[in-house]
Write an enzyme that holds these catalytic residues in place. Sequence first.
Site, PDB file in Angstrom:
ATOM      1  N   CYS B  83       0.668  -1.135  -0.043  1.00 16.38           N
ATOM      2  CA  CYS B  83      -0.103  -0.104   0.066  1.00 16.38           C
ATOM      3  C   CYS B  83       0.809   1.332  -0.065  1.00 16.38           C
ATOM      4  O   CYS B  83       1.529   1.695  -0.778  1.00 16.38           O
ATOM      5  CB  CYS B  83      -1.046   0.002   1.097  1.00 16.38           C
ATOM      6  N   HIS B 193      -3.991  -4.668  -0.318  1.00 14.12           N
ATOM      7  CA  HIS B 193      -3.591  -5.224   0.991  1.00 14.12           C
ATOM      8  C   HIS B 193      -3.724  -6.548   1.122  1.00 14.12           C
ATOM      9  O   HIS B 193      -4.823  -7.225   1.122  1.00 14.12           O
ATOM     10  CB  HIS B 193      -4.546  -4.701   1.922  1.00 14.12           C
ATOM     11  N   GLU B 195      -2.782  -8.799   3.080  1.00 13.96           N
ATOM     12  CA  GLU B 195      -3.402  -9.255   4.404  1.00 13.96           C
ATOM     13  C   GLU B 195      -4.705  -9.157   4.401  1.00 13.96           C
ATOM     14  O   GLU B 195      -5.478  -9.603   5.568  1.00 13.96           O
ATOM     15  CB  GLU B 195      -2.524  -8.534   5.524  1.00 13.96           C
TER      16      GLU B 195
END
Lengths: 257, 216
Positions: B83, B193, B195
Amino acid sequence: MALAKRIIPCLDVDNGRVVKGVQFLDIRDAGDPVEVAKRYNEQGADEITFLDITASHQDRDTMVHVVEAIAGQVFIPLTVGGGIRTCDDIRRMLNAGADKVSINTAAVTNPDFVREASERFGAQCIVVAIDSKKVSQPGEPDRWEVFTHGGRRATGLDVIEWAKKLVALGAGEILLTSMDADGTKNGFDLGVTRAVSEAVPVPVIASGGVGNLDHLVDGVLQGKADAVLAASIFHFNEYSIPEAKQYMAEKGIEMRL
Amino acid sequence: MSSVAVIDYGMGNLHSVAKALEHVKPGEQVLVSSDKAVIESADRVILPGVGAIRDCMGELTRLGLDQVVHQVAASGKPLLGICVGVQLLMEFSEENGGHDCLGVFPGKAHFFGDHLQDENGEKLKVPHMGWNEVKQTVDHPLWQGIEQNSRFYFVHSYHIQAQQPELVAGRCHYGLDFDVALFRDNVFAVQFHPEKSHSAGLQLLKNFLHWNGQPA
């Protein structure tokens, strides 16, 4: 290739359990939040929102543990709302594993808090919730007012103007709940959803009133919502998330299938 | 046991990155740290980030971690930017009135603009927030096991544009085409992202934790 519209199951959490109120009154138990969140994650939910509806501070600690437990197992964005009043509240929730927080009453009582929170943590994690009620009479031009305290307290604020102001203060997303529709299963208030969505440059999440899959479709196609939030239709297994996504995709909406 | 350092420069939520890493490779030593020695001694390094570029660069520099990132990038050790992490690795960002960045990748981060439209002329919201398809433009160890055009979770108002197309690993479309993944030797960086991107994202993180830093 396009950005998908999002389906966000919402978990109202009271003292460590998922509950679902109907127009903020009756409470039905819908299970353990960690189990419910895992199920939605596996089913392909695009995001999960938790609203902490407990009153006491003691129960707020329970909520932090719930968020921690879920964040270790669920790898999609998590939003936590309910009782977020200070930057410390936000820090606690982010440290527990939340990605965004939803601010509601505190934005009305102290709009500068939205600015402070957005500057400190970034607009991407600041969702501001607006509880809206239609206050115009039949025959008059539509007008909606912001309410707080579960729809009991009028603020005198116009919903559209308030939404614009929140974005100017740094809100990254608007969670718009129609208090007239909430819990009725008659569908979103499409008028206010569309009016807000067209008035602000940030994503709008439609909430309140979903009773069937056409309501989700209408929220996006007519209400111009970027995401749709629902609780009871998913909690009580009336519809599954994949079923809802498939249906919306068949209606021509871009979805993550 | 191998270790991965997540660079902590005080911006945003690093817990979700750490938790996802622990999830995809149990036993991996995950070190969330701002300590130069800890970061330099780890086997792999992640540069995450959320927030505005001025604050991110400011904190990174204040802590002396800008030099650490340069050292890691030059060391051959696997480095993953996420990011704002990818924007920090560019030369320059238009955010906050224009700001110099680390310059690991030639190119800039540009604002999406206030008048972004889709193919039907409908106004598009900024930030670009949600799940969008990523077109993998090269074969790379970090894309292994991830289907072409998988959706990843994005939230950003600035998009990167690499000066050299040969460094682009993935592209996306939102009103315009833009770069979302860059690679160079031991460095890989993504705008989305991983995650927060469910199975596709977790696979990418898993690939990173098994990557030796060679592009192919």
